[in-house]
Design an enzyme around this catalytic site. Structure first.
Site, mmCIF file in Angstrom:
data_model
loop_
_atom_site.group_PDB
_atom_site.id
_atom_site.type_symbol
_atom_site.label_atom_id
_atom_site.label_comp_id
_atom_site.label_asym_id
_atom_site.label_seq_id
_atom_site.Cartn_x
_atom_site.Cartn_y
_atom_site.Cartn_z
ATOM 1 N N ASP A 10 29.412 -40.013 -28.005
ATOM 2 C CA ASP A 10 29.050 -41.720 -28.270
ATOM 3 C C ASP A 10 28.368 -42.169 -29.476
ATOM 4 O O ASP A 10 27.552 -42.798 -29.449
ATOM 5 C CB ASP A 10 28.479 -41.967 -27.038
ATOM 6 C CG ASP A 10 29.169 -42.294 -25.780
ATOM 7 O OD1 ASP A 10 30.555 -42.312 -25.877
ATOM 8 O OD2 ASP A 10 28.616 -42.184 -24.763
ATOM 9 N N ASP A 61 32.680 -43.813 -25.480
ATOM 10 C CA ASP A 61 32.565 -45.102 -24.233
ATOM 11 C C ASP A 61 33.654 -45.912 -24.900
ATOM 12 O O ASP A 61 33.776 -46.190 -26.078
ATOM 13 C CB ASP A 61 31.297 -45.607 -24.385
ATOM 14 C CG ASP A 61 30.451 -45.435 -23.130
ATOM 15 O OD1 ASP A 61 30.896 -44.479 -22.271
ATOM 16 O OD2 ASP A 61 29.396 -45.997 -22.794
ATOM 17 N N HIS A 63 34.845 -49.202 -22.773
ATOM 18 C CA HIS A 63 35.075 -50.194 -21.566
ATOM 19 C C HIS A 63 35.797 -51.486 -21.752
ATOM 20 O O HIS A 63 35.606 -52.190 -22.883
ATOM 21 C CB HIS A 63 33.389 -50.724 -21.409
ATOM 22 C CG HIS A 63 32.655 -49.370 -21.224
ATOM 23 N ND1 HIS A 63 32.813 -48.530 -20.326
ATOM 24 C CD2 HIS A 63 31.224 -49.181 -21.914
ATOM 25 C CE1 HIS A 63 31.877 -47.577 -20.246
ATOM 26 N NE2 HIS A 63 30.813 -48.025 -21.150
ATOM 27 N N SER A 69 29.665 -51.377 -15.423
ATOM 28 C CA SER A 69 28.199 -51.252 -15.867
ATOM 29 C C SER A 69 27.332 -52.386 -16.228
ATOM 30 O O SER A 69 26.282 -52.267 -16.899
ATOM 31 C CB SER A 69 28.055 -50.027 -16.585
ATOM 32 O OG SER A 69 28.819 -50.204 -17.918
ATOM 33 N N HIS A 80 28.717 -53.312 -24.063
ATOM 34 C CA HIS A 80 28.422 -52.242 -24.905
ATOM 35 C C HIS A 80 29.876 -51.584 -25.227
ATOM 36 O O HIS A 80 30.434 -51.346 -24.051
ATOM 37 C CB HIS A 80 27.419 -51.489 -24.933
ATOM 38 C CG HIS A 80 27.271 -50.447 -23.809
ATOM 39 N ND1 HIS A 80 27.103 -51.016 -22.284
ATOM 40 C CD2 HIS A 80 27.926 -49.071 -23.394
ATOM 41 C CE1 HIS A 80 27.359 -50.059 -21.488
ATOM 42 N NE2 HIS A 80 27.934 -49.033 -22.286
ATOM 43 N N LYS A 106 36.151 -42.379 -22.362
ATOM 44 C CA LYS A 106 35.709 -42.436 -21.043
ATOM 45 C C LYS A 106 35.122 -43.924 -20.734
ATOM 46 O O LYS A 106 34.858 -44.879 -21.478
ATOM 47 C CB LYS A 106 34.398 -41.577 -20.671
ATOM 48 C CG LYS A 106 33.346 -41.673 -21.416
ATOM 49 C CD LYS A 106 31.981 -40.722 -21.376
ATOM 50 C CE LYS A 106 30.877 -40.900 -22.398
ATOM 51 N NZ LYS A 106 30.082 -41.974 -22.428
ATOM 52 N N GLU A 113 32.413 -45.793 -13.481
ATOM 53 C CA GLU A 113 31.126 -45.617 -14.658
ATOM 54 C C GLU A 113 31.403 -44.029 -14.770
ATOM 55 O O GLU A 113 31.465 -43.234 -13.880
ATOM 56 C CB GLU A 113 29.986 -45.971 -14.047
ATOM 57 C CG GLU A 113 28.543 -45.578 -14.863
ATOM 58 C CD GLU A 113 28.699 -46.238 -16.264
ATOM 59 O OE1 GLU A 113 29.574 -46.023 -17.060
ATOM 60 O OE2 GLU A 113 27.546 -46.912 -16.527
ATOM 61 N N ALA A 146 23.305 -41.145 -25.640
ATOM 62 C CA ALA A 146 22.015 -40.846 -25.666
ATOM 63 C C ALA A 146 21.605 -39.588 -24.679
ATOM 64 O O ALA A 146 22.360 -39.282 -23.632
ATOM 65 C CB ALA A 146 21.310 -42.123 -25.012
ATOM 66 N N CYS A 150 24.695 -40.020 -21.430
ATOM 67 C CA CYS A 150 25.844 -39.177 -21.651
ATOM 68 C C CYS A 150 25.836 -37.807 -22.308
ATOM 69 O O CYS A 150 26.600 -36.973 -21.832
ATOM 70 C CB CYS A 150 26.676 -40.278 -22.646
ATOM 71 S SG CYS A 150 27.213 -41.663 -21.701
#
Length: 197
Positions: A10, A61, A63, A69, A80, A106, A113, A146, A150
């Site tokens: 990420d 990530d 989304h 989330s 995000h 992911k 999530e 972070a 993750c």
């Protein structure tokens, strides 16, 4: 080196300078680039051969705009890494190392999530685990954003699956420094190896 790989979690714009910008993101990216350069030079590998001789795998990530989330959907986070936005893109200094085969998505289903990249899926439908297993990887170096979320979940799942996991401390960014330190402690107690400079 043939049994080692680097997993970058990420390092995406929304976690660097966007809606969920994390502490230490810019230095973490710089340290990651130094790590890549050092490993490459020590092996005498040209940039064009990195993917073959020293695999670099990316977790992203990715989304949908109505992901569960997000606060608007009752989740804990601001929107995000929405698909097809700058916020979901890999930092430009790292993107030359990213390939379709070695990029794993992911959180791409709106009702699921995913903090861990372990079961992230590439364009061919293979998971991060599948690809590491196919390449007979034993040692996984991990960095990213972070630490508390993750990165930690990805490291723990890799460790549970039997990989030797090396966490690159200088190559991490975090939501909260105290949480960062607690996550490092939790991971080292679990058997994940912390690599300092």
């Amino acid at each position: 080196m043939k049994d080692s790989a680097l997993v970058i979690v990420d390092m995406l714009y929304d976690f660097i300078d966007g809606s969920m910008a994390c502490e230490g993101a810019a230095p973490a990216i710089e340290a990651t680039l130094r790590f890549i350069d050092r490993k490459t030079l020590s092996e005498g590998v040209g940039e064009e051969l990195i993917g073959e001789r020293y695999p670099i795998l990316f977790v992203r990530d990715f989304h949908p705009a109505d992901h569960c989330s997000f606060t608007e959907q009752g989740g804990p986070w601001p929107p995000h890494c929405v698909q097809d936005t700058r916020g979901a893109e890999i930092h430009e200094a790292l993107s030359p190392y990213a390939t379709e085969e070695f990029t794993f998505y992911k959180g791409y289903r709106k009702d699921v999530e995913q903090y861990s990249g372990f079961e992230g899926i590439n364009e061919a439908g293979q998971s991060l685990y599948d690809v590491l297993d196919i390449m007979d990887i034993k040692n996984v170096y991990v960095c990213g954003i972070a630490t508390e979320f993750c990165v930690k979940n990805t490291c723990m799942d890799l460790h549970k699956a039997g990989f030797t996991v090396y966490l690159l401390r200088d190559c991490l960014a975090y939501v909260d420094y105290k949480g960062h330190l607690e996550a490092l402690c939790e991971m080292t107690k679990a058997g994940i190896r912390l690599v300092e400079k």
